[in-house]
Design a protein around this motif. Structure first.
Motif, PDB file in Angstrom:
ATOM      1  N   GLY A 299       3.285  -4.289  19.578  1.00  0.00           N
ATOM      2  CA  GLY A 299       2.850  -5.646  19.936  1.00  0.00           C
ATOM      3  C   GLY A 299       1.455  -5.998  19.484  1.00  0.00           C
ATOM      4  O   GLY A 299       0.920  -7.027  19.902  1.00  0.00           O
ATOM      5  N   ALA A 300       0.859  -5.181  18.609  1.00  0.00           N
ATOM      6  CA  ALA A 300      -0.538  -5.415  18.202  1.00  0.00           C
ATOM      7  C   ALA A 300      -0.658  -6.460  17.105  1.00  0.00           C
ATOM      8  O   ALA A 300      -1.753  -6.955  16.846  1.00  0.00           O
ATOM      9  CB  ALA A 300      -1.176  -4.110  17.740  1.00  0.00           C
ATOM     10  N   GLY A 301       0.449  -6.786  16.432  1.00  0.00           N
ATOM     11  CA  GLY A 301       0.394  -7.785  15.378  1.00  0.00           C
ATOM     12  C   GLY A 301      -0.216  -7.296  14.081  1.00  0.00           C
ATOM     13  O   GLY A 301      -0.689  -8.106  13.272  1.00  0.00           O
ATOM     14  N   ILE A 302      -0.196  -5.984  13.848  1.00  0.00           N
ATOM     15  CA  ILE A 302      -0.717  -5.439  12.593  1.00  0.00           C
ATOM     16  C   ILE A 302       0.201  -5.862  11.457  1.00  0.00           C
ATOM     17  O   ILE A 302       1.421  -5.773  11.557  1.00  0.00           O
ATOM     18  CB  ILE A 302      -0.811  -3.906  12.666  1.00  0.00           C
ATOM     19  CG1 ILE A 302      -1.761  -3.486  13.786  1.00  0.00           C
ATOM     20  CG2 ILE A 302      -1.277  -3.320  11.334  1.00  0.00           C
ATOM     21  CD1 ILE A 302      -1.802  -1.991  14.030  1.00  0.00           C
ATOM     22  N   ALA A 303      -0.375  -6.331  10.370  1.00  0.00           N
ATOM     23  CA  ALA A 303       0.412  -6.804   9.228  1.00  0.00           C
ATOM     24  C   ALA A 303       1.325  -5.690   8.712  1.00  0.00           C
ATOM     25  O   ALA A 303       0.933  -4.525   8.653  1.00  0.00           O
ATOM     26  CB  ALA A 303      -0.509  -7.295   8.118  1.00  0.00           C
ATOM     27  N   GLU A 304       2.530  -6.062   8.308  1.00  0.00           N
ATOM     28  CA  GLU A 304       3.523  -5.077   7.880  1.00  0.00           C
ATOM     29  C   GLU A 304       3.035  -4.215   6.724  1.00  0.00           C
ATOM     30  O   GLU A 304       3.318  -3.005   6.676  1.00  0.00           O
ATOM     31  CB  GLU A 304       4.815  -5.803   7.486  1.00  0.00           C
ATOM     32  CG  GLU A 304       5.963  -4.879   7.125  1.00  0.00           C
ATOM     33  CD  GLU A 304       7.241  -5.642   6.806  1.00  0.00           C
ATOM     34  OE1 GLU A 304       8.198  -5.006   6.312  1.00  0.00           O
ATOM     35  OE2 GLU A 304       7.281  -6.870   7.045  1.00  0.00           O
ATOM     36  N   HIS A 305       2.292  -4.811   5.770  1.00  0.00           N
ATOM     37  CA  HIS A 305       1.843  -4.025   4.624  1.00  0.00           C
ATOM     38  C   HIS A 305       0.813  -2.970   5.015  1.00  0.00           C
ATOM     39  O   HIS A 305       0.529  -2.063   4.227  1.00  0.00           O
ATOM     40  CB  HIS A 305       1.275  -4.938   3.526  1.00  0.00           C
ATOM     41  CG  HIS A 305       0.032  -5.663   3.927  1.00  0.00           C
ATOM     42  ND1 HIS A 305       0.053  -6.928   4.464  1.00  0.00           N
ATOM     43  CD2 HIS A 305      -1.274  -5.297   3.874  1.00  0.00           C
ATOM     44  CE1 HIS A 305      -1.181  -7.311   4.722  1.00  0.00           C
ATOM     45  NE2 HIS A 305      -2.005  -6.343   4.380  1.00  0.00           N
ATOM     46  N   ASN A 306       0.244  -3.074   6.218  1.00  0.00           N
ATOM     47  CA  ASN A 306      -0.696  -2.067   6.697  1.00  0.00           C
ATOM     48  C   ASN A 306      -0.027  -0.971   7.504  1.00  0.00           C
ATOM     49  O   ASN A 306      -0.707  -0.112   8.077  1.00  0.00           O
ATOM     50  CB  ASN A 306      -1.802  -2.728   7.531  1.00  0.00           C
ATOM     51  CG  ASN A 306      -2.804  -3.460   6.668  1.00  0.00           C
ATOM     52  OD1 ASN A 306      -3.065  -3.059   5.534  1.00  0.00           O
ATOM     53  ND2 ASN A 306      -3.363  -4.548   7.169  1.00  0.00           N
ATOM     54  N   LEU A 307       1.318  -1.000   7.549  1.00  0.00           N
ATOM     55  CA  LEU A 307       2.077   0.030   8.264  1.00  0.00           C
ATOM     56  C   LEU A 307       3.160   0.605   7.351  1.00  0.00           C
ATOM     57  O   LEU A 307       4.345   0.548   7.664  1.00  0.00           O
ATOM     58  CB  LEU A 307       2.709  -0.552   9.540  1.00  0.00           C
ATOM     59  CG  LEU A 307       1.749  -1.025  10.630  1.00  0.00           C
ATOM     60  CD1 LEU A 307       2.514  -1.719  11.744  1.00  0.00           C
ATOM     61  CD2 LEU A 307       0.939   0.161  11.179  1.00  0.00           C
ATOM     62  N   PRO A 308       2.764   1.180   6.211  1.00  0.00           N
ATOM     63  CA  PRO A 308       3.759   1.789   5.329  1.00  0.00           C
ATOM     64  C   PRO A 308       4.344   3.044   5.967  1.00  0.00           C
ATOM     65  O   PRO A 308       3.864   3.512   7.008  1.00  0.00           O
ATOM     66  CB  PRO A 308       2.958   2.113   4.070  1.00  0.00           C
ATOM     67  CG  PRO A 308       1.557   2.306   4.557  1.00  0.00           C
ATOM     68  CD  PRO A 308       1.395   1.324   5.689  1.00  0.00           C
ATOM     69  N   GLU A 309       5.342   3.608   5.325  1.00  0.00           N
ATOM     70  CA  GLU A 309       6.063   4.739   5.918  1.00  0.00           C
ATOM     71  C   GLU A 309       5.183   5.970   6.103  1.00  0.00           C
ATOM     72  O   GLU A 309       5.354   6.726   7.067  1.00  0.00           O
ATOM     73  CB  GLU A 309       7.262   5.101   5.043  1.00  0.00           C
ATOM     74  CG  GLU A 309       8.125   6.215   5.616  1.00  0.00           C
ATOM     75  CD  GLU A 309       9.315   6.545   4.749  1.00  0.00           C
ATOM     76  OE1 GLU A 309      10.061   7.499   5.083  1.00  0.00           O
ATOM     77  OE2 GLU A 309       9.514   5.856   3.720  1.00  0.00           O
ATOM     78  N   HIS A 310       4.228   6.187   5.217  1.00  0.00           N
ATOM     79  CA  HIS A 310       3.458   7.431   5.238  1.00  0.00           C
ATOM     80  C   HIS A 310       1.980   7.232   5.584  1.00  0.00           C
ATOM     81  O   HIS A 310       1.174   8.147   5.360  1.00  0.00           O
ATOM     82  CB  HIS A 310       3.565   8.131   3.889  1.00  0.00           C
ATOM     83  CG  HIS A 310       4.919   8.683   3.596  1.00  0.00           C
ATOM     84  ND1 HIS A 310       5.962   7.886   3.154  1.00  0.00           N
ATOM     85  CD2 HIS A 310       5.414   9.946   3.690  1.00  0.00           C
ATOM     86  CE1 HIS A 310       7.037   8.646   2.975  1.00  0.00           C
ATOM     87  NE2 HIS A 310       6.737   9.881   3.286  1.00  0.00           N
ATOM     88  N   ALA A 311       1.598   6.107   6.112  1.00  0.00           N
ATOM     89  CA  ALA A 311       0.191   5.876   6.445  1.00  0.00           C
ATOM     90  C   ALA A 311       0.088   4.781   7.503  1.00  0.00           C
ATOM     91  O   ALA A 311       1.065   4.101   7.816  1.00  0.00           O
ATOM     92  CB  ALA A 311      -0.604   5.481   5.197  1.00  0.00           C
ATOM     93  N   VAL A 312      -1.129   4.624   8.020  1.00  0.00           N
ATOM     94  CA  VAL A 312      -1.417   3.564   8.998  1.00  0.00           C
ATOM     95  C   VAL A 312      -2.748   2.938   8.618  1.00  0.00           C
ATOM     96  O   VAL A 312      -3.786   3.622   8.608  1.00  0.00           O
ATOM     97  CB  VAL A 312      -1.497   4.120  10.439  1.00  0.00           C
ATOM     98  CG1 VAL A 312      -1.854   3.003  11.415  1.00  0.00           C
ATOM     99  CG2 VAL A 312      -0.195   4.779  10.845  1.00  0.00           C
ATOM    100  N   GLY A 313      -2.759   1.654   8.290  1.00  0.00           N
ATOM    101  CA  GLY A 313      -4.009   0.978   7.969  1.00  0.00           C
ATOM    102  C   GLY A 313      -4.894   0.846   9.184  1.00  0.00           C
ATOM    103  O   GLY A 313      -4.404   0.704  10.309  1.00  0.00           O
ATOM    104  N   LYS A 314      -6.216   0.880   8.976  1.00  0.00           N
ATOM    105  CA  LYS A 314      -7.124   0.750  10.114  1.00  0.00           C
ATOM    106  C   LYS A 314      -8.308  -0.180   9.864  1.00  0.00           C
ATOM    107  O   LYS A 314      -8.811  -0.778  10.795  1.00  0.00           O
ATOM    108  CB  LYS A 314      -7.632   2.111  10.570  1.00  0.00           C
ATOM    109  CG  LYS A 314      -8.534   2.821   9.580  1.00  0.00           C
ATOM    110  CD  LYS A 314      -9.004   4.159  10.158  1.00  0.00           C
ATOM    111  CE  LYS A 314      -9.883   4.901   9.183  1.00  0.00           C
ATOM    112  NZ  LYS A 314     -11.147   4.184   8.889  1.00  0.00           N
TER     113      LYS A 314
END
Length: 363
Positions: free
Chosen positions: A128-143
């Motif tokens: 529910g944080a609303g992080i953009a999808e492109h910042n949540l790829p399968e092998h990483a987490v954008g910060k």
């Protein structure tokens, strides 16, 4: 990109408060606690790789220290390059539990099967944080997000350049320019395409032929294709150029020095730094805890106050002052006028584009 990330780091807004922060001792060396790593599930030390410098100082103050206080898990940092970690993984002996790097570097590592997939269900802060999808790829987490943008001297230009089309318009906005070389980071083909009339939402896949034609039109007015992160600000500060591309935060330092400089968020290219877990890392539980902690809105905001990178969690922006938001690429206003680099496209095409850039630059 990676080799120059430390060069992108600007002086912290609260440098005095960070005087006691962890110091960088060199590539591949520990930058903090010397406690032994231990073994088994009860480890209380997490080894994290980042690019060091003032970036590490800000991470220490905003994330690592409060995380250690809350969990009892000490964070020790190293500044290994990704190539070193890739070699360690291929040897079956990764020396770090968690990596802080760009999503572009992680895309490369995925291709070499050197990253663990991320179980996003283990990260409560994502839900529910609303992080953009492109910042949540399968092998990483954008910060955190940084940007390349246009800066200019207000005393040299009679009108304010409002777009890359204005930057390319050397008749109405006369004077020498500077743009980024492929030697230091991704060549700025997107800026050339925006100047040529391509809309923000139609940039990818990049029309490379069209981009190089646009670059050729301005080439005679480019005094220097800069090859270090510090150089464009130096050129601008010395009045050797009237406008340049540069990494976000560099122009703020000139402005603080009293230089007649301003910058333009319109057409800014955003890139994301994030977390990745090397394949075979043996302290993943602690790694997930740190990732989760770093994505809390209050932690994201604390880091943004110290370092001019934007939060990936929208709620964090509500905790920041207007003055801080004005310097961040992910503030609600600045998000509207910039774009996110397509890391998948660049990973696939970077070598070919770089080769073509070198041939073009040498011609």
């Amino acid at each position: 990109m990676e080799a120059n990330r430390i060069g992108r780091r600007t002086v912290l807004r609260t440098a005095g408060a960070l005087a006691a922060a962890t110091a960088v001792t060199g590539c591949g060396t520990l930058m903090g606690n010397s406690e032994s790593r231990g073994s088994g599930g009860g480890k209380k030390r997490l080894v994290v790789s980042n690019s060091g410098g003032t970036y590490n100082d800000a991470l220490t103050k905003a994330i690592y220290e409060p995380f250690a206080k809350e969990t009892g898990i000490t964070v020790t940092t190293v500044n290994y390059q990704s190539a070193q970690i890739i070699a360690q993984v291929k040897q079956g002996r990764p020396q770090v539990d968690l990596m802080d790097n760009s999503l572009l570097i992680f895309q490369k590592m995925v291709g070499q099967e050197c990253l663990e997939p991320i179980d996003h269900d283990r990260l409560k802060s994502i839900k529910g944080a609303g992080i953009a999808e492109h910042n949540l790829p399968e092998h990483a987490v954008g910060k955190n997000v940084w940007a390349s943008l246009m800066a200019y001297r207000t005393d040299s230009l009679k009108r304010v350049p409002k777009s890359w089309a204005d930057f390319w318009n050397t008749d109405a906005f006369s004077g020498p320019r500077s743009l980024q070389s492929a030697e230091v980071d991704l060549p700025e083909l997107e800026f050339a395409l925006l100047a040529d009339g391509v809309p923000l939402d139609k940039l990818y896949p990049l029309d490379v032929d069209r981009a190089f034609k646009a670059m050729s039109r301005i080439r005679g007015d480019v005094k220097k294709f800069w090859n270090t992160g510090a150089l464009p600000a130096v050129l601008l500060g010395r009045k050797e150029v009237v406008a340049t591309s540069l990494w976000g935060g560099r122009a703020d330092e000139l402005i603080k020095q009293g230089q007649p400089v301003a910058y333009q968020w319109n057409g800014a290219r955003r890139m994301t730094n994030g977390w990745g877990i090397p394949k075979g890392a043996d302290n993943t539980d602690a790694a997930y805890k740190l990732i989760d902690f770093s994505l809390r809105p209050e932690v994201q905001a604390a880091f943004a106050k110290l370092f001019p990178h934007g939060p990936v969690v929208p709620a964090a922006t509500k905790l920041l002052s207007d003055d801080v938001l004005a310097t961040l690429p992910t503030s609600p206003q600045n998000l509207k006028t910039g774009f996110d680099a397509d890391v998948a496209w660049w990973e696939k095409n970077r070598d070919a584009v770089t080769k073509r850039w070198q041939e073009w630059a040498d011609a």
